[in-house]
Write a protein that holds these residues in place. Structure first.
Motif, PDB file in Angstrom:
ATOM      1  N   ALA A   9      14.003  69.379  -0.833  1.00 50.65           N
ATOM      2  CA  ALA A   9      13.131  70.529  -1.083  1.00 50.65           C
ATOM      3  C   ALA A   9      11.955  70.114  -1.966  1.00 50.65           C
ATOM      4  CB  ALA A   9      13.923  71.648  -1.754  1.00 50.65           C
ATOM      5  N   ASP A  10      12.249  69.302  -2.980  1.00 47.37           N
ATOM      6  CA  ASP A  10      11.218  68.837  -3.906  1.00 47.37           C
ATOM      7  C   ASP A  10      10.186  67.984  -3.178  1.00 47.37           C
ATOM      8  OD1 ASP A  10       9.856  68.449  -6.249  1.00 47.37           O
ATOM      9  OD2 ASP A  10      11.203  66.898  -7.006  1.00 47.37           O
ATOM     10  N   ILE A  11      10.671  67.049  -2.350  1.00 43.70           N
ATOM     11  CA  ILE A  11       9.773  66.169  -1.594  1.00 43.70           C
ATOM     12  C   ILE A  11       8.904  66.975  -0.633  1.00 43.70           C
ATOM     13  CG2 ILE A  11       9.722  64.335   0.162  1.00 43.70           C
ATOM     14  CD1 ILE A  11      12.213  63.148  -1.222  1.00 43.70           C
ATOM     15  N   ALA A  12       9.485  68.035  -0.067  1.00 40.15           N
ATOM     16  CA  ALA A  12       8.747  68.881   0.882  1.00 40.15           C
ATOM     17  C   ALA A  12       7.762  69.815   0.192  1.00 40.15           C
ATOM     18  CB  ALA A  12       9.736  69.693   1.721  1.00 40.15           C
ATOM     19  N   GLY A  13       7.833  69.894  -1.159  1.00 44.97           N
ATOM     20  CA  GLY A  13       6.903  70.739  -1.899  1.00 44.97           C
ATOM     21  C   GLY A  13       7.416  72.132  -2.186  1.00 44.97           C
ATOM     22  N   ALA A  14       8.680  72.388  -1.892  1.00 38.73           N
ATOM     23  CA  ALA A  14       9.259  73.715  -2.159  1.00 38.73           C
ATOM     24  C   ALA A  14       9.600  73.851  -3.637  1.00 38.73           C
ATOM     25  CB  ALA A  14      10.512  73.917  -1.313  1.00 38.73           C
ATOM     26  N   ASN A  15       9.544  75.068  -4.164  1.00 37.05           N
ATOM     27  CA  ASN A  15       9.888  75.309  -5.567  1.00 37.05           C
ATOM     28  C   ASN A  15      11.394  75.262  -5.766  1.00 37.05           C
ATOM     29  OD1 ASN A  15       7.258  75.673  -6.506  1.00 37.05           O
ATOM     30  ND2 ASN A  15       7.253  77.830  -5.887  1.00 37.05           N
ATOM     31  N   ILE A  16      11.789  74.663  -6.871  1.00 39.08           N
ATOM     32  CA  ILE A  16      13.214  74.624  -7.231  1.00 39.08           C
ATOM     33  C   ILE A  16      13.383  75.446  -8.496  1.00 39.08           C
ATOM     34  CG2 ILE A  16      15.152  73.131  -7.869  1.00 39.08           C
ATOM     35  CD1 ILE A  16      13.689  70.850  -6.446  1.00 39.08           C
ATOM     36  N   LEU A  17      14.181  76.480  -8.446  1.00 40.20           N
ATOM     37  CA  LEU A  17      14.384  77.348  -9.605  1.00 40.20           C
ATOM     38  C   LEU A  17      15.096  76.585 -10.704  1.00 40.20           C
ATOM     39  CD1 LEU A  17      15.479  80.642  -7.811  1.00 40.20           C
ATOM     40  CD2 LEU A  17      13.200  80.003  -8.613  1.00 40.20           C
ATOM     41  N   SER A  18      14.565  76.704 -11.910  1.00 43.16           N
ATOM     42  CA  SER A  18      15.120  75.924 -13.014  1.00 43.16           C
ATOM     43  C   SER A  18      16.564  76.308 -13.325  1.00 43.16           C
ATOM     44  CB  SER A  18      14.262  76.108 -14.269  1.00 43.16           C
ATOM     45  OG  SER A  18      14.198  77.482 -14.628  1.00 43.16           O
ATOM     46  N   GLU A 150       6.759  60.423  -4.620  1.00 44.90           N
ATOM     47  CA  GLU A 150       6.221  60.957  -5.864  1.00 44.90           C
ATOM     48  C   GLU A 150       5.982  62.444  -5.676  1.00 44.90           C
ATOM     49  OE1 GLU A 150       2.079  60.879  -8.424  1.00 44.90           O
ATOM     50  OE2 GLU A 150       2.651  59.056  -7.320  1.00 44.90           O
ATOM     51  N   THR A 151       6.535  63.281  -6.569  1.00 45.26           N
ATOM     52  CA  THR A 151       6.357  64.725  -6.485  1.00 45.26           C
ATOM     53  C   THR A 151       5.849  65.240  -7.826  1.00 45.26           C
ATOM     54  OG1 THR A 151       8.531  65.431  -7.325  1.00 45.26           O
ATOM     55  CG2 THR A 151       8.411  64.745  -5.008  1.00 45.26           C
ATOM     56  N   LYS A 152       5.626  66.546  -7.909  1.00 47.68           N
ATOM     57  CA  LYS A 152       5.145  67.136  -9.165  1.00 47.68           C
ATOM     58  C   LYS A 152       6.199  67.035 -10.272  1.00 47.68           C
ATOM     59  CE  LYS A 152       6.648  71.792  -7.852  1.00 47.68           C
ATOM     60  NZ  LYS A 152       6.234  73.187  -7.625  1.00 47.68           N
ATOM     61  N   ASN A 153       7.445  66.854  -9.868  1.00 46.04           N
ATOM     62  CA  ASN A 153       8.519  66.791 -10.862  1.00 46.04           C
ATOM     63  C   ASN A 153       8.829  65.376 -11.336  1.00 46.04           C
ATOM     64  OD1 ASN A 153       9.115  69.593 -10.913  1.00 46.04           O
ATOM     65  ND2 ASN A 153      10.091  69.379  -8.922  1.00 46.04           N
TER      66      ASN A 153
END
Length: 373
Positions: A9-18, A150-153
């Protein structure tokens, strides 16, 4: 399954709820809930002990740092207002020596002459936390081919964990610096935890410590792991405290004397640490000589080498290249510590010299005034 889902999900750009991410780290988040707030309480209390002059001053500044103090009973109880801490923490669980009891706090803060004011305390503590978070134990170069995504996280790194167990870990962005050449520097601590996911076999998913991650990444790309010795940070902090007191004109009294004693103790411990690193280098050289001796045509030399390796509990199949890399890492760690150590000692001597000159001039001024009278 949750970690595999989060990764894709992260690699695809989807948001992951904290909150979902927290719940997924079952063992690690359980450890954090039980222990992290205690560490944070102690850090805030230790900062307040340095920068309070009375118990009332200590309590007022504690409010600014969101520390709730309940001293209505025998044991003082502490709680953080800005963290999810369900139960109060008693002072005797933070220190068996009673460091955070009311009587001991009064004793410590009464020695302080110059401290941060109530209006300064929060900003100064936040600056202290930023400096501490920028500190690191290990710096590792990660080449671009080791990075899966590489992702935003952060960056997902391909890594092996044991025999025939390949997968990926996420190194958070706050521990990563991207370099101009496309490679990355990561800054981690030995006791950091990273979750390893094997995309083919979820039963092989597990936590890896920062120490294991560093060794594996370094083994894969053959770059040195740069270790920042803990004593460098400790000496740096004492010098900062000296400089603070100097700016405030404090060169005498218990606060200054205690800091001077801390510095001398730290110097002694750093000298011991340098000796430990010397012994480690000597031991590694001995192992390398024994490994070399195994390929000798002289049977007695081979037997002696085998005996040495057995005594040191070193496997005979250990590669010389790995040992050479390890010894270079230890030598670099020692070099950095030694250079910083001598630099700080010289700063301290200079500081002491300036203080003595100022004191001598003040004494001469007093004497001259008395003579004129």
């Amino acid at each position: 399954m949750k970690y595999i889902s989060d990764k894709h999900a992260d690699i695809a750009g989807a948001n992951i709820l904290s909150n979902t991410m927290k719940n997924s780290y079952k063992k690690y988040s359980a450890y954090q809930r039980k222990n992290n707030f205690k560490i944070e309480i102690k850090e805030r209390l230790n900062f307040l002990l340095k920068h309070s002059t009375s118990i009332s001053d200590f309590k007022e500044k504690a409010k600014a740092l969101n520390v709730i103090i309940d001293d209505t009973e025998k044991n003082v109880k502490y709680r953080l207002a800005d963290m999810e801490q369900k139960r109060n923490t008693r002072d005797d669980t933070l220190s068996k020596r009673g460091k955070y009891s009311i009587s001991n706090i009064e004793k410590i803060v009464s020695k302080n002459v110059s401290v941060f004011s109530q209006s300064e305390i929060k900003n100064e503590y936040e600056k202290f936390k930023v400096e501490k978070s920028d500190d690191f134990e290990m710096k590792i170069l990660v080449e671009d081919w080791q990075v899966k995504e590489e992702t935003k996280n952060g960056i997902y790194i391909d890594i092996d964990y044991g025999l025939l167990n390949s997968g990926a870990i996420l190194v958070p962005s706050h521990q990563v610096n991207k370099l101009d050449d496309g490679n990355y520097n990561i800054f981690i601590k030995k006791k950091d935890f990273f979750y390893f996911t094997n995309s083919d076999d979820a039963t092989k998913n597990k936590f890896m410590t920062g120490n294991i991650v560093a060794k594996q990444l370094s083994h894969d790309n053959q770059h040195l792991v740069l270790h920042k010795n803990q004593y460098v940070s400790k000496l740096d902090q004492i010098i900062k405290d000296f400089e603070y007191l100097s700016l405030k004109g404090v060169s005498t009294g218990q606060q200054f004397s205690d800091l001077k004693n801390q510095f001398e103790k730290q110097v002694h411990e750093t000298e011991k640490e340098l000796s430990v690193l010397d012994e480690k280098i000597s031991r590694l050289n001995k192992i390398i000589s024994a490994i070399d001796g195994l390929s000798s045509d002289d049977l007695r030399k081979v037997e002696t080498s085998e005996a040495i390796l057995s005594d040191l509990k070193i496997d005979k199949s250990t590669k010389r290249g790995d040992l050479n890399k390890t010894i270079e890492e230890v030598k670099f760690e020692r070099q950095v510590l030694n250079e910083r150590f001598h630099d700080i000692v010289e700063k301290y001597k200079t500081y002491q010299g300036v203080k003595e000159n100022v004191r001598d001039r003040e004494n001469d001024t007093i004497k001259n005034k008395e003579v004129k009278r």
